[in-house]
Design a protein around this motif. Structure first.
Motif, PDB file in Angstrom:
ATOM      1  N   SER A 325       0.816  -1.213   0.000  1.00 44.60           N
ATOM      2  CA  SER A 325       0.000   0.000   0.000  1.00 44.60           C
ATOM      3  C   SER A 325       0.851   1.265   0.000  1.00 44.60           C
ATOM      4  O   SER A 325       0.327   2.375  -0.098  1.00 44.60           O
ATOM      5  N   ALA A 326       2.172   1.119   0.113  1.00 42.09           N
ATOM      6  CA  ALA A 326       3.088   2.262   0.129  1.00 42.09           C
ATOM      7  C   ALA A 326       3.382   2.719  -1.308  1.00 42.09           C
ATOM      8  O   ALA A 326       3.279   1.925  -2.252  1.00 42.09           O
ATOM      9  N   PRO A 327       3.758   3.974  -1.490  1.00 39.98           N
ATOM     10  CA  PRO A 327       4.049   4.460  -2.845  1.00 39.98           C
ATOM     11  C   PRO A 327       5.062   3.605  -3.602  1.00 39.98           C
ATOM     12  O   PRO A 327       4.858   3.278  -4.771  1.00 39.98           O
ATOM     13  N   ALA A 328       6.156   3.231  -2.927  1.00 40.25           N
ATOM     14  CA  ALA A 328       7.177   2.417  -3.597  1.00 40.25           C
ATOM     15  C   ALA A 328       6.668   1.009  -3.859  1.00 40.25           C
ATOM     16  O   ALA A 328       7.025   0.381  -4.871  1.00 40.25           O
ATOM     17  N   GLY A 329       5.837   0.493  -2.966  1.00 39.51           N
ATOM     18  CA  GLY A 329       5.260  -0.830  -3.176  1.00 39.51           C
ATOM     19  C   GLY A 329       4.374  -0.880  -4.399  1.00 39.51           C
ATOM     20  O   GLY A 329       4.375  -1.861  -5.159  1.00 39.51           O
ATOM     21  N   LEU A 330       3.617   0.175  -4.602  1.00 42.61           N
ATOM     22  CA  LEU A 330       2.759   0.267  -5.776  1.00 42.61           C
ATOM     23  C   LEU A 330       3.588   0.385  -7.056  1.00 42.61           C
ATOM     24  O   LEU A 330       3.197  -0.108  -8.119  1.00 42.61           O
ATOM     25  N   LYS A 331       4.743   1.030  -6.931  1.00 43.72           N
ATOM     26  CA  LYS A 331       5.617   1.229  -8.088  1.00 43.72           C
ATOM     27  C   LYS A 331       6.376  -0.041  -8.462  1.00 43.72           C
ATOM     28  O   LYS A 331       6.514  -0.367  -9.649  1.00 43.72           O
ATOM     29  N   TYR A 332       6.864  -0.750  -7.448  1.00 45.74           N
ATOM     30  CA  TYR A 332       7.771  -1.865  -7.720  1.00 45.74           C
ATOM     31  C   TYR A 332       7.128  -3.248  -7.608  1.00 45.74           C
ATOM     32  O   TYR A 332       7.802  -4.248  -7.867  1.00 45.74           O
ATOM     33  N   GLY A 333       5.881  -3.316  -7.205  1.00 43.35           N
ATOM     34  CA  GLY A 333       5.311  -4.635  -7.005  1.00 43.35           C
ATOM     35  C   GLY A 333       3.813  -4.696  -7.203  1.00 43.35           C
ATOM     36  O   GLY A 333       3.167  -3.719  -7.578  1.00 43.35           O
TER      37      GLY A 333
END
Length: 375
Positions: A325-333
C-alpha cells in the motif's frame, strides 16, 4: 517512562572494544569478527556465516548471490520491513506480495505456489517476531520450481523450526544485530550461506570484489580485483561489542522468554474474553521472545490504547505499514490474490515493551494498565 526497547549490555562490551583497539585491528574481518562468524556457524549449523554492516546489506548480498536480474520476480509478504523488498528492487526485480497467516503473521505458504510465474526467481519468507515460517512447505515449493529461498531472519537469532535454526534452512539467511534486536552491535547483520561455492563468492563480493580473504589465509600469494563487489564489512569494534552478548546469548534469551511468558500468563484472560489476540507459537517452533504483541479490535482502538499507555508512562508502538500500500510498493510490485489478513493485522497490532533486563515489577504494571484499558 518505561522504554519500548533498551539495547542489551552485558558488561564486557567496552573491554572487548578496548582489546580490539589495542590490537591495532579495528577494520573489518578482525579477530572479533571471526569469533562472531564462528559463533553463528556453531549455533546454526550453516556452512558459512559472514558479519555485515546491517541485515539490509546481508539481504542485498543475498540478492546478488541469487543472481537477481531486471524483470525477475520475488515472492514475499507485504507485512515486513522495507529492507526485505529493497534488496531485490535494487537489482531490478519485481515484487509479488502475498497475504500472511492470521496466526503467526508469517507469509501464508498455501498462497505462494499460485503466485509463481515463469519470471519467479526467489521466495523470501520473513520470520515475524522470531517465529518460523512453514519452511518444509516453502522449501518443497522452491525445489519443485527451481527457486532460491532467501530467509529474512532479522528477528530470528536463537529461534528454530523443527530443530533447525532460522536462517540456516534456505539457500541464504539474513540476521540483524540492530539496536532493536535481541543481540546488538548498534548497526549490523550477518548472512548465512548453505552452498560452499557461494560462500567463496560471497567473500569476494563482500571484500570489494577482491580475493583478499584467500590472501589472508595464505591461499594465494597476492590478492587482486576478480569480480564486482562492495564493502559489507563492519568494524571489528562493532563485532567486539556484539561478541560480549553472543557469549551470554542463553542468559539474554532466557531472560526475554521469562518476560514473554509473564506477559502471556497475565494477558491470556483478555484473549479468552475475546478482547485481543496474542502471539501464536506453533508446537514445532522455538521462538526467542523477540517481541510481545497484541492484535486489537480496530485501528481506532489501537490508537486509544497507545495513548492510554503513554499517559501511564509506558511506550508502546505499532509495526509495519503494508508495503503493497506504500508508494514504492505500488511502483515496484503487486499484491497477488486478496488481502484478507495483512491490512487488518497492520492496522490493529501493537507491541509492548520487550528487552533484556525488563523488570518484573514493570511487566506487572504494564499488564495492569492493559487490563485497565479493557475494563
Amino acid at each position: 517512562m518505561i522504554s519500548f526497547n533498551v539495547p542489551p549490555y552485558m558488561g564486557k562490551e567496552t573491554e572487548y572494544m578496548k582489546e580490539a583497539i589495542a590490537g591495532h585491528k579495528i577494520c573489518g574481518d578482525g579477530p572479533f569478527t571471526k569469533k562472531c562468524n564462528q559463533w553463528i556457524i556453531d549455533k546454526t549449523g550453516t556452512t558459512q556465516a559472514l558479519l555485515t554492516t546491517s541485515c539490509t546489506q546481508a539481504l542485498e548480498l543475498a540478492a546478488i548471490l541469487a543472481d537477481i536480474q531486471p524483470g525477475d520476480e520475488v515472492i514475499l509478504p507485504s507485512f515486513t520491513f522495507v529492507s526485505t523488498a529493497n534488496a531485490f528492487v535494487m537489482r531490478g526485480a519485481k515484487l509479488v506480495f502475498v497475504d500472511i497467516r492470521p496466526d503467526t503473521k508469517n507469509i501464508d505458504e498455501s498462497l505462494i505456489e499460485e503466485a509463481i510465474t515463469d519470471k519467479t526467481k526467489v521466495i523470501a519468507p520473513v520470520h515475524y517476531a522470531g517465529v518460523g515460517c512453514e519452511m518444509d512447505t516453502i522449501m518443497d515449493i522452491a525445489k519443485r520450481h527451481n527457486l532460491t529461498v532467501v530467509e529474512d531472519a532479522a528477528q530470528g537469532v536463537m529461534s528454530s523450526y523443527k530443530g533447525r535454526a532460522l536462517g540456516s534452512i534456505g539457500d541464504y539467511g539474513c540476521l540483524s544485530f540492530h539496536e532493536t534486536k535481541n543481540y546488538s552491535m548498534g548497526e549490523g547483520g550477518a548472512i548465512l550461506i548453505k552452498d560452499r561455492a557461494k560462500a567463496e563468492e560471497a567473500e569476494i563480493i563482500r571484500e570489494k570484489g577482491t580475493d583478499r580473504s584467500k590472501f589472508l589465509r595464505g591461499q594465494v600469494d597476492k590478492y587482486s580485483w576478480v569480480s564486482m563487489g562492495s564493502s559489507y564489512l563492519p568494524s571489528d569494534m562493532n563485532a567486539a561489542y556484539l561478541y560480549a552478548q553472543l557469549e551470554e546469548a542463553d542468559t539474554i534469551n532466557n531472560n526475554r522468554l521469562a518476560s514473554w511468558n509473564s506477559y502471556r500468563e497475565q494477558l491470556l484472560p483478555l484473549q479468552e474474553a475475546g478482547k485481543v489476540e496474542l502471539p501464536v507459537i506453533p508446537e514445532h517452533c522455538v521462538h526467542n521472545a523477540h517481541m510481545f504483541y497484541m492484535v486489537t479490535g480496530s485501528i481506532k482502538e489501537r490508537t486509544a490504547f497507545i495513548e492510554h499507555m503513554k499517559k501511564n508512562d509506558i511506550l508502546t508502538v505499532f509495526h509495519y505499514v503494508p508495503l503493497h500500500s506504500a508508494p514504492a510498493g505500488l511502483k515496484y510490485g503487486r499484491f497477488h490474490g486478496s488481502d484478507e489478513v495483512t491490512n487488518r493485522v497492520a492496522s490493529c497490532l501493537v507491541r509492548l515493551p520487550m528487552y533484556y533486563g525488563l523488570e518484573q515489577d514493570n511487566i506487572d504494571y504494564i499488564c495492569e494498565k492493559v487490563r485497565e484499558f479493557y475494563r
